[in-house]
Design a protein around this motif. Structure first.
Motif, PDB file in Angstrom:
ATOM      1  N   LEU A 129      10.442  54.294 -10.609  1.00  0.00           N
ATOM      2  CA  LEU A 129       9.517  53.472 -11.374  1.00  0.00           C
ATOM      3  C   LEU A 129       9.256  54.089 -12.746  1.00  0.00           C
ATOM      4  O   LEU A 129       9.210  53.388 -13.763  1.00  0.00           O
ATOM      5  CB  LEU A 129       8.199  53.312 -10.599  1.00  0.00           C
ATOM      6  N   ALA A 130       9.130  55.404 -12.795  1.00  0.00           N
ATOM      7  CA  ALA A 130       8.929  56.085 -14.072  1.00  0.00           C
ATOM      8  C   ALA A 130      10.158  55.897 -14.963  1.00  0.00           C
ATOM      9  O   ALA A 130      10.031  55.650 -16.172  1.00  0.00           O
ATOM     10  CB  ALA A 130       8.666  57.566 -13.852  1.00  0.00           C
ATOM     11  N   ALA A 131      11.338  56.002 -14.387  1.00  0.00           N
ATOM     12  CA  ALA A 131      12.564  55.814 -15.168  1.00  0.00           C
ATOM     13  C   ALA A 131      12.635  54.394 -15.727  1.00  0.00           C
ATOM     14  O   ALA A 131      13.045  54.181 -16.873  1.00  0.00           O
ATOM     15  CB  ALA A 131      13.786  56.117 -14.304  1.00  0.00           C
ATOM     16  N   GLN A 132      12.233  53.414 -14.912  1.00  0.00           N
ATOM     17  CA  GLN A 132      12.232  52.020 -15.374  1.00  0.00           C
ATOM     18  C   GLN A 132      11.258  51.833 -16.536  1.00  0.00           C
ATOM     19  O   GLN A 132      11.574  51.153 -17.519  1.00  0.00           O
ATOM     20  CB  GLN A 132      11.867  51.083 -14.212  1.00  0.00           C
ATOM     21  N   LEU A 133      10.083  52.445 -16.463  1.00  0.00           N
ATOM     22  CA  LEU A 133       9.109  52.324 -17.549  1.00  0.00           C
ATOM     23  C   LEU A 133       9.598  53.012 -18.823  1.00  0.00           C
ATOM     24  O   LEU A 133       9.352  52.530 -19.924  1.00  0.00           O
ATOM     25  CB  LEU A 133       7.762  52.890 -17.116  1.00  0.00           C
ATOM     26  N   VAL A 134      10.278  54.124 -18.666  1.00  0.00           N
ATOM     27  CA  VAL A 134      10.825  54.804 -19.835  1.00  0.00           C
ATOM     28  C   VAL A 134      11.877  53.921 -20.497  1.00  0.00           C
ATOM     29  O   VAL A 134      11.917  53.783 -21.727  1.00  0.00           O
ATOM     30  CB  VAL A 134      11.403  56.183 -19.449  1.00  0.00           C
ATOM     31  N   ARG A 135      12.737  53.287 -19.682  1.00  0.00           N
ATOM     32  CA  ARG A 135      13.734  52.375 -20.239  1.00  0.00           C
ATOM     33  C   ARG A 135      13.068  51.212 -20.979  1.00  0.00           C
ATOM     34  O   ARG A 135      13.466  50.845 -22.074  1.00  0.00           O
ATOM     35  CB  ARG A 135      14.634  51.824 -19.125  1.00  0.00           C
ATOM     36  N   ARG A 136      12.048  50.629 -20.358  1.00  0.00           N
ATOM     37  CA  ARG A 136      11.337  49.508 -20.970  1.00  0.00           C
ATOM     38  C   ARG A 136      10.667  49.948 -22.273  1.00  0.00           C
ATOM     39  O   ARG A 136      10.703  49.227 -23.274  1.00  0.00           O
ATOM     40  CB  ARG A 136      10.300  48.940 -20.008  1.00  0.00           C
ATOM     41  N   ALA A 137      10.080  51.137 -22.267  1.00  0.00           N
ATOM     42  CA  ALA A 137       9.423  51.634 -23.475  1.00  0.00           C
ATOM     43  C   ALA A 137      10.448  51.869 -24.591  1.00  0.00           C
ATOM     44  O   ALA A 137      10.165  51.614 -25.766  1.00  0.00           O
ATOM     45  CB  ALA A 137       8.661  52.918 -23.173  1.00  0.00           C
ATOM     46  N   SER A 138      11.641  52.331 -24.233  1.00  0.00           N
ATOM     47  CA  SER A 138      12.657  52.552 -25.263  1.00  0.00           C
ATOM     48  C   SER A 138      13.110  51.227 -25.867  1.00  0.00           C
ATOM     49  O   SER A 138      13.372  51.135 -27.066  1.00  0.00           O
ATOM     50  CB  SER A 138      13.834  53.340 -24.706  1.00  0.00           C
ATOM     51  N   PHE A 139      13.204  50.170 -25.050  1.00  0.00           N
ATOM     52  CA  PHE A 139      13.553  48.857 -25.589  1.00  0.00           C
ATOM     53  C   PHE A 139      12.429  48.326 -26.476  1.00  0.00           C
ATOM     54  O   PHE A 139      12.686  47.699 -27.505  1.00  0.00           O
ATOM     55  CB  PHE A 139      13.860  47.858 -24.469  1.00  0.00           C
ATOM     56  N   ASP A 140      11.170  48.580 -26.096  1.00  0.00           N
ATOM     57  CA  ASP A 140      10.046  48.171 -26.938  1.00  0.00           C
ATOM     58  C   ASP A 140      10.098  48.892 -28.288  1.00  0.00           C
ATOM     59  O   ASP A 140       9.839  48.301 -29.330  1.00  0.00           O
ATOM     60  CB  ASP A 140       8.721  48.453 -26.239  1.00  0.00           C
ATOM     61  N   LEU A 141      10.433  50.172 -28.245  1.00  0.00           N
ATOM     62  CA  LEU A 141      10.539  50.943 -29.477  1.00  0.00           C
ATOM     63  C   LEU A 141      11.667  50.412 -30.356  1.00  0.00           C
ATOM     64  O   LEU A 141      11.501  50.239 -31.569  1.00  0.00           O
ATOM     65  CB  LEU A 141      10.776  52.419 -29.146  1.00  0.00           C
ATOM     66  N   LEU A 142      12.794  50.111 -29.759  1.00  0.00           N
ATOM     67  CA  LEU A 142      13.927  49.560 -30.497  1.00  0.00           C
ATOM     68  C   LEU A 142      13.578  48.196 -31.091  1.00  0.00           C
ATOM     69  O   LEU A 142      13.914  47.907 -32.244  1.00  0.00           O
ATOM     70  CB  LEU A 142      15.151  49.443 -29.592  1.00  0.00           C
ATOM     71  N   ALA A 143      12.890  47.371 -30.335  1.00  0.00           N
ATOM     72  CA  ALA A 143      12.480  46.053 -30.844  1.00  0.00           C
ATOM     73  C   ALA A 143      11.508  46.209 -32.015  1.00  0.00           C
ATOM     74  O   ALA A 143      11.603  45.480 -33.008  1.00  0.00           O
ATOM     75  CB  ALA A 143      11.848  45.235 -29.729  1.00  0.00           C
TER      76      ALA A 143
END
Length: 159
Positions: free
Chosen positions: A28-42
């Motif tokens: 779950l932590a890995a999934q949130l990190v991935r989501r946060a990186s996409f938010d940062l990229l966006a």
């Protein structure tokens, strides 16, 4: 990143020897990190669309060395030329003419040099061969303006 911190606090995950990467909350932590990186990229992409040219960044700079570095190393030709246009220091203009690998900015810097000593330096040491060739051409005396020989001149008679 705040989402990751909240997740770790919610599941009481802390750095310790007892908790390994295989415990249940880590996927779950890995999934949130991935989501946060996409938010940062966006967010970065949205910001880049608001200010699409590097010219706005160059306009904010005042340091001559920084402007010279951008003029020599920027990937975009328009940005290189814009940065060179903002350079006012003669030494930095010479540095751009000597060290630039891109022909457009090296020749533009050369065109701003008026004294013969820096022109000789560019002719001898420039990285860009086109700029060196143009500097040598500017140093050569003009042969186009040769004096007219006396016998070819128009003769005048006193009448």
């Amino acid at each position: 990143m705040d989402q990751v911190k909240r997740l770790l606090a919610r599941h009481d995950i802390a750095l310790s020897d007892k908790i390994g990467a295989t415990t249940e909350p880590w996927p779950l932590a890995a999934q949130l990190v991935r989501r946060a990186s996409f938010d940062l990229l966006a967010g970065y992409t949205a910001r880049a669309q608001l200010d699409p040219s590097d010219a706005a960044i160059v306009d904010r700079l005042e340091d001559q060395k920084t402007l010279g570095t951008i003029a020599r190393q920027a990937r975009d030709g328009a940005t290189r030329l814009h940065a060179l246009a903002r350079v006012t220091d003669a030494g930095e203009i010479l540095s751009v003419a000597l060290k630039a690998e891109h022909t457009d900015v090296a020749v533009a810097a050369l065109e701003r040099i008026t004294e013969s000593e820096p022109l000789q330096e560019v002719a001898q040491r420039a990285r860009n061969k086109v700029a060196a060739r143009r500097a040598r051409a500017r140093l050569r005396p003009r042969t186009d303006e040769a004096p007219v020989p006396a016998e070819a001149g128009v003769g005048m008679t006193a009448d």
